[in-house]
Every structure is written in C-alpha cells, then in structure tokens.
Design a protein around this motif. Structure first.
Motif, PDB file in Angstrom:
ATOM      1  N   ARG A  45       0.838  -1.205   0.000  1.00  0.00           N
ATOM      2  CA  ARG A  45       0.000   0.000   0.000  1.00  0.00           C
ATOM      3  C   ARG A  45       0.866   1.246   0.000  1.00  0.00           C
ATOM      4  NH1 ARG A  45      -4.066  -0.478   4.851  1.00  0.00           N
ATOM      5  NH2 ARG A  45      -2.900   1.378   5.249  1.00  0.00           N
ATOM      6  N   LEU A  46       1.942   1.211   0.755  1.00  0.00           N
ATOM      7  CA  LEU A  46       2.839   2.363   0.827  1.00  0.00           C
ATOM      8  C   LEU A  46       3.473   2.646  -0.531  1.00  0.00           C
ATOM      9  CD1 LEU A  46       4.418   4.484   2.492  1.00  0.00           C
ATOM     10  CD2 LEU A  46       6.154   2.723   2.789  1.00  0.00           C
ATOM     11  N   VAL A  47       3.946   1.613  -1.190  1.00  0.00           N
ATOM     12  CA  VAL A  47       4.590   1.790  -2.495  1.00  0.00           C
ATOM     13  C   VAL A  47       3.586   2.342  -3.505  1.00  0.00           C
ATOM     14  CG1 VAL A  47       5.673   0.560  -4.419  1.00  0.00           C
ATOM     15  CG2 VAL A  47       6.350   0.040  -2.075  1.00  0.00           C
ATOM     16  N   VAL A  48       2.368   1.792  -3.511  1.00  0.00           N
ATOM     17  CA  VAL A  48       1.342   2.275  -4.440  1.00  0.00           C
ATOM     18  C   VAL A  48       1.015   3.730  -4.149  1.00  0.00           C
ATOM     19  CG1 VAL A  48      -1.087   2.020  -5.095  1.00  0.00           C
ATOM     20  CG2 VAL A  48       0.366   0.013  -4.916  1.00  0.00           C
ATOM     21  N   SER A  49       0.879   4.087  -2.875  1.00  0.00           N
ATOM     22  CA  SER A  49       0.572   5.476  -2.518  1.00  0.00           C
ATOM     23  C   SER A  49       1.692   6.430  -2.916  1.00  0.00           C
ATOM     24  CB  SER A  49       0.306   5.582  -1.017  1.00  0.00           C
ATOM     25  OG  SER A  49      -0.817   4.842  -0.658  1.00  0.00           O
ATOM     26  N   LEU A  50       2.933   6.009  -2.700  1.00  0.00           N
ATOM     27  CA  LEU A  50       4.058   6.874  -3.068  1.00  0.00           C
ATOM     28  C   LEU A  50       4.174   7.040  -4.576  1.00  0.00           C
ATOM     29  CD1 LEU A  50       6.788   5.772  -0.521  1.00  0.00           C
ATOM     30  CD2 LEU A  50       5.508   7.904  -0.564  1.00  0.00           C
ATOM     31  N   VAL A  51       3.956   5.967  -5.324  1.00  0.00           N
ATOM     32  CA  VAL A  51       4.005   6.068  -6.788  1.00  0.00           C
ATOM     33  C   VAL A  51       2.888   6.975  -7.273  1.00  0.00           C
ATOM     34  CG1 VAL A  51       3.647   4.753  -8.924  1.00  0.00           C
ATOM     35  CG2 VAL A  51       5.195   3.888  -7.173  1.00  0.00           C
ATOM     36  N   LEU A  54       9.654  20.100  -1.157  1.00  0.00           N
ATOM     37  CA  LEU A  54       8.989  19.623   0.059  1.00  0.00           C
ATOM     38  C   LEU A  54       8.087  18.429  -0.221  1.00  0.00           C
ATOM     39  CD1 LEU A  54       8.106  22.985   1.833  1.00  0.00           C
ATOM     40  CD2 LEU A  54       9.808  21.296   2.544  1.00  0.00           C
ATOM     41  N   VAL A  55       7.380  18.437  -1.342  1.00  0.00           N
ATOM     42  CA  VAL A  55       6.528  17.298  -1.708  1.00  0.00           C
ATOM     43  C   VAL A  55       7.384  16.063  -1.970  1.00  0.00           C
ATOM     44  CG1 VAL A  55       4.946  16.418  -3.474  1.00  0.00           C
ATOM     45  CG2 VAL A  55       4.616  18.705  -2.545  1.00  0.00           C
ATOM     46  N   THR A  56       8.485  16.225  -2.683  1.00  0.00           N
ATOM     47  CA  THR A  56       9.382  15.097  -2.954  1.00  0.00           C
ATOM     48  C   THR A  56      10.008  14.571  -1.666  1.00  0.00           C
ATOM     49  OG1 THR A  56       9.855  16.018  -5.129  1.00  0.00           O
ATOM     50  CG2 THR A  56      11.368  14.346  -4.308  1.00  0.00           C
ATOM     51  N   MET A  57      10.446  15.486  -0.795  1.00  0.00           N
ATOM     52  CA  MET A  57      11.042  15.055   0.483  1.00  0.00           C
ATOM     53  C   MET A  57      10.013  14.335   1.352  1.00  0.00           C
ATOM     54  SD  MET A  57      14.204  15.656   0.460  1.00  0.00           S
ATOM     55  CE  MET A  57      14.589  15.461   2.184  1.00  0.00           C
ATOM     56  N   GLY A  58       8.758  14.762   1.295  1.00  0.00           N
ATOM     57  CA  GLY A  58       7.705  14.066   2.031  1.00  0.00           C
ATOM     58  C   GLY A  58       7.537  12.638   1.543  1.00  0.00           C
ATOM     59  N   ALA A  59       7.603  12.440   0.224  1.00  0.00           N
ATOM     60  CA  ALA A  59       7.495  11.092  -0.327  1.00  0.00           C
ATOM     61  C   ALA A  59       8.696  10.240   0.080  1.00  0.00           C
ATOM     62  CB  ALA A  59       7.369  11.158  -1.845  1.00  0.00           C
ATOM     63  N   VAL A  60       9.881  10.815   0.042  1.00  0.00           N
ATOM     64  CA  VAL A  60      11.087  10.073   0.440  1.00  0.00           C
ATOM     65  C   VAL A  60      11.030   9.725   1.922  1.00  0.00           C
ATOM     66  CG1 VAL A  60      13.590  10.268   0.731  1.00  0.00           C
ATOM     67  CG2 VAL A  60      12.513  11.012  -1.397  1.00  0.00           C
ATOM     68  N   LEU A  61      10.596  10.671   2.752  1.00  0.00           N
ATOM     69  CA  LEU A  61      10.458  10.396   4.185  1.00  0.00           C
ATOM     70  C   LEU A  61       9.424   9.298   4.429  1.00  0.00           C
ATOM     71  CD1 LEU A  61      11.268  11.181   7.072  1.00  0.00           C
ATOM     72  CD2 LEU A  61       9.416  12.857   7.013  1.00  0.00           C
ATOM     73  N   GLY A  62       8.336   9.320   3.670  1.00  0.00           N
ATOM     74  CA  GLY A  62       7.334   8.258   3.784  1.00  0.00           C
ATOM     75  C   GLY A  62       7.911   6.903   3.433  1.00  0.00           C
ATOM     76  N   LEU A  63       8.746   6.854   2.402  1.00  0.00           N
ATOM     77  CA  LEU A  63       9.388   5.605   2.018  1.00  0.00           C
ATOM     78  C   LEU A  63      10.334   5.115   3.104  1.00  0.00           C
ATOM     79  CD1 LEU A  63       9.853   3.448  -0.167  1.00  0.00           C
ATOM     80  CD2 LEU A  63      11.701   4.884  -1.030  1.00  0.00           C
ATOM     81  N   VAL A  64      11.134   6.000   3.670  1.00  0.00           N
ATOM     82  CA  VAL A  64      12.090   5.614   4.723  1.00  0.00           C
ATOM     83  C   VAL A  64      11.338   5.095   5.952  1.00  0.00           C
ATOM     84  CG1 VAL A  64      13.805   6.513   6.345  1.00  0.00           C
ATOM     85  CG2 VAL A  64      13.936   7.109   3.927  1.00  0.00           C
ATOM     86  N   LEU A  65      10.287   5.802   6.356  1.00  0.00           N
ATOM     87  CA  LEU A  65       9.505   5.335   7.507  1.00  0.00           C
ATOM     88  C   LEU A  65       8.812   4.016   7.208  1.00  0.00           C
ATOM     89  CD1 LEU A  65       7.967   8.675   8.814  1.00  0.00           C
ATOM     90  CD2 LEU A  65       9.812   7.344   9.821  1.00  0.00           C
ATOM     91  N   GLY A  66       8.344   3.846   5.974  1.00  0.00           N
ATOM     92  CA  GLY A  66       7.730   2.577   5.584  1.00  0.00           C
ATOM     93  C   GLY A  66       8.720   1.424   5.638  1.00  0.00           C
ATOM     94  N   LEU A  67       9.939   1.670   5.197  1.00  0.00           N
ATOM     95  CA  LEU A  67      10.972   0.629   5.277  1.00  0.00           C
ATOM     96  C   LEU A  67      11.312   0.295   6.728  1.00  0.00           C
ATOM     97  CD1 LEU A  67      13.350   1.692   2.366  1.00  0.00           C
ATOM     98  CD2 LEU A  67      11.815  -0.288   2.450  1.00  0.00           C
ATOM     99  N   ALA A  68      11.304   1.309   7.601  1.00  0.00           N
ATOM    100  CA  ALA A  68      11.556   1.053   9.021  1.00  0.00           C
ATOM    101  C   ALA A  68      10.439   0.203   9.626  1.00  0.00           C
ATOM    102  CB  ALA A  68      11.689   2.376   9.778  1.00  0.00           C
TER     103      ALA A  68
END
Length: 144
Positions: free
Chosen positions: A3-9, A41-55
């Motif tokens: 779900r996280l990957v789909v949302s980020l894409v 800021l939008v791109t950094m939010g997506a990257v932060l979401g990915l990092v937190l999702g991986l954690a």
C-alpha cells in the motif's frame, strides 16, 4: 508495504496536483515559498514516507523472527497490529465504491488482502497448538 509503495508512486506521478494543493495551503497561511521549494517539500515528504515505511517493514520482519522463537510479546504485538489492519481493511472494503483513480483503488485492494492475511495470522497464533509454542520453555500444560 505494498500500500505504501502504491501510494508513493501515485503521489509522485501526480506531483503537480499535490504541489498545487500544498501551495494553496501555504498561501492561506501567508508564507512566501517558491514553487521549487514546494516541489522539493513534496518530494522530500514522499522520500520520508518511504524511509519510515521501510523502518516499519524492518520492524515487522523482526516481530516475525521473534514469533518463530516463541516470544509471547511478539504474538501480543501481532494480535494488536493485526486487529488494527483488519479494521482498516474492513473500512477499505466498504469504501471501495467511492474511490476515484487507479492508485487509491489498488491501495484499497492491498489493504483488504493485508486484512485477510492478518486475520489468518491472528487465528493461527491463537490456536491451542500455537499457545503451547508461546509458553515459557519447560512450562507446558500439566507442568508447574
């Protein structure tokens, strides 16, 4: 995790819309941000979401590993998180008819599949055969 990957894409594919929404919110707050800063800021939010999702995924792997060792705390954590996933999956099931777009639809379907898998894991961990596995070593039924 799916779900996280789909949302980020979906977020990165429709970045212009998210940037415009963010810009509108910032203009109402009377801040002076450039379009490049908002896009960053939008791109950094997506990257932060990915990092937190991986954690969170790494934490999930740790809990599964501890389940294999028979740790009772891991079973308890699985039960609580699993119940939450089932609740969100049921909510996604009932809201799937009002979803617009392919990304949210795939994310909702992933939520439903995740809920079914979590319910199965909870069921299997609560069976009598499994309860014996999670008892402290040397203390089984009939032993003091």
């Amino acid at each position: 995790m799916g779900r996280l990957v789909v949302s980020l894409v979906d977020t990165l594919a429709d970045r212009e819309r998210f940037s415009a929404e963010f810009r509108d919110r910032m203009m109402s707050a009377d801040t002076q941000l450039t379009p490049a800063t908002i896009d960053l800021l939008v791109t950094m939010g997506a990257v932060l979401g990915l990092v937190l999702g991986l954690a969170v995924a790494a934490l999930g792997v740790l809990v599964v590993h501890q389940l294999g060792k028979g740790k009772l705390w891991a079973r308890t954590l699985l039960t609580f998180v699993g119940v939450w996933l089932v609740i969100t999956g049921v909510a996604a099931l009932f809201s799937i008819g009002v979803v617009e777009g392919v990304g949210p639809l795939i994310s909702g379907a992933g939520s439903i599949v995740q809920a079914v898998l979590a319910a199965g894991a909870i069921f299997l961990c609560q069976r009598p055969e499994s309860v014996k596995w999670f008892l402290p070593r040397g203390r089984g039924p009939g032993k003091s």
